[in-house]
Design a protein around this motif. Sequence first.
Motif, short mmCIF file in Angstrom:
data_model
loop_
_atom_site.label_atom_id
_atom_site.label_comp_id
_atom_site.label_asym_id
_atom_site.label_seq_id
_atom_site.Cartn_x
_atom_site.Cartn_y
_atom_site.Cartn_z
N ALA A 224 42.59 48.52 50.25
CA ALA A 224 43.03 48.50 51.65
C ALA A 224 42.05 47.72 52.52
O ALA A 224 42.45 46.92 53.37
CB ALA A 224 43.19 49.93 52.16
N SER A 225 40.78 47.93 52.29
CA SER A 225 39.75 47.25 53.08
C SER A 225 39.79 45.74 52.87
O SER A 225 39.57 44.97 53.81
CB SER A 225 38.37 47.80 52.71
OG SER A 225 37.37 47.15 53.44
N LEU A 226 40.09 45.31 51.64
CA LEU A 226 40.17 43.88 51.33
C LEU A 226 41.54 43.29 51.63
O LEU A 226 41.73 42.08 51.55
CB LEU A 226 39.83 43.64 49.85
CG LEU A 226 38.39 43.90 49.42
CD1 LEU A 226 38.26 43.79 47.91
CD2 LEU A 226 37.44 42.92 50.11
N GLY A 227 42.49 44.14 51.96
CA GLY A 227 43.84 43.67 52.23
C GLY A 227 44.56 43.20 50.97
O GLY A 227 45.37 42.28 51.02
N LEU A 228 44.24 43.81 49.83
CA LEU A 228 44.81 43.40 48.55
C LEU A 228 46.15 44.07 48.31
O LEU A 228 46.37 45.22 48.70
CB LEU A 228 43.85 43.76 47.41
CG LEU A 228 42.51 43.04 47.41
CD1 LEU A 228 41.62 43.61 46.33
CD2 LEU A 228 42.71 41.55 47.21
N ASP A 229 47.01 43.34 47.62
CA ASP A 229 48.31 43.87 47.22
C ASP A 229 48.55 43.46 45.77
O ASP A 229 47.80 42.64 45.21
CB ASP A 229 49.40 43.30 48.13
CG ASP A 229 50.67 44.14 48.13
OD1 ASP A 229 50.70 45.18 47.46
OD2 ASP A 229 51.63 43.74 48.80
N THR A 230 49.58 43.98 45.17
CA THR A 230 49.90 43.67 43.79
C THR A 230 49.98 42.16 43.57
O THR A 230 50.62 41.45 44.35
CB THR A 230 51.25 44.31 43.40
OG1 THR A 230 51.16 45.71 43.63
CG2 THR A 230 51.59 44.05 41.94
N GLY A 231 49.30 41.68 42.55
CA GLY A 231 49.31 40.26 42.21
C GLY A 231 48.25 39.43 42.90
O GLY A 231 48.07 38.26 42.57
N ASP A 232 47.55 40.00 43.88
CA ASP A 232 46.49 39.27 44.57
C ASP A 232 45.31 39.05 43.62
O ASP A 232 45.12 39.78 42.65
CB ASP A 232 46.01 40.03 45.80
CG ASP A 232 47.01 40.00 46.93
OD1 ASP A 232 47.97 39.19 46.86
OD2 ASP A 232 46.85 40.77 47.88
N ARG A 233 44.53 38.03 43.92
CA ARG A 233 43.36 37.70 43.10
C ARG A 233 42.09 38.08 43.86
O ARG A 233 42.08 38.10 45.09
CB ARG A 233 43.35 36.21 42.78
CG ARG A 233 44.59 35.78 41.97
CD ARG A 233 44.57 34.31 41.66
NE ARG A 233 43.41 33.89 40.90
CZ ARG A 233 43.28 34.00 39.58
NH1 ARG A 233 44.25 34.52 38.87
NH2 ARG A 233 42.19 33.57 38.97
N ILE A 234 41.04 38.38 43.10
CA ILE A 234 39.73 38.65 43.71
C ILE A 234 38.68 37.79 43.02
O ILE A 234 38.88 37.32 41.90
CB ILE A 234 39.34 40.15 43.61
CG1 ILE A 234 39.29 40.60 42.15
CG2 ILE A 234 40.27 41.02 44.41
CD1 ILE A 234 38.71 41.99 41.98
N GLU A 235 37.59 37.56 43.71
CA GLU A 235 36.46 36.82 43.17
C GLU A 235 35.25 37.73 43.16
O GLU A 235 35.06 38.54 44.07
CB GLU A 235 36.15 35.59 44.03
CG GLU A 235 37.21 34.52 43.98
CD GLU A 235 36.85 33.32 44.84
OE1 GLU A 235 35.77 33.30 45.46
OE2 GLU A 235 37.67 32.39 44.88
N PHE A 236 34.44 37.58 42.13
CA PHE A 236 33.18 38.29 42.04
C PHE A 236 32.07 37.28 42.34
O PHE A 236 31.93 36.29 41.63
CB PHE A 236 32.99 38.90 40.65
CG PHE A 236 34.00 39.96 40.33
CD1 PHE A 236 33.74 41.28 40.60
CD2 PHE A 236 35.22 39.63 39.76
CE1 PHE A 236 34.67 42.27 40.32
CE2 PHE A 236 36.17 40.59 39.47
CZ PHE A 236 35.89 41.93 39.75
N VAL A 237 31.29 37.51 43.39
CA VAL A 237 30.25 36.59 43.81
C VAL A 237 28.90 37.18 43.43
O VAL A 237 28.56 38.29 43.84
CB VAL A 237 30.31 36.36 45.35
CG1 VAL A 237 29.22 35.39 45.78
CG2 VAL A 237 31.68 35.85 45.75
#
Length: 80
Positions: A20-33
Amino acid sequence: MATATVTSKGQITIPAQVRASLGLDTGDRIEFVDLGQGKFAIMAATHSVKDLKGLIRKPAKPVSIEDMNQAIAEQGSRAE
């Protein structure tokens, strides 16, 4: 603090609070920095370059290629 468990396949479920905080939904991608010293930041990577359109205003007067090349050359000579 939100936590997750790594499965035998190396997968995790991102806690609902974090999604929720990142605004993610099903199918969204994330990056690890990699922040160094064993720390990472997780960032939403769901926006395309097209989403950046309009963020930067056009210059008041057009800049020629020659002016750009000169500015690059001047900056390069200062970096040495």
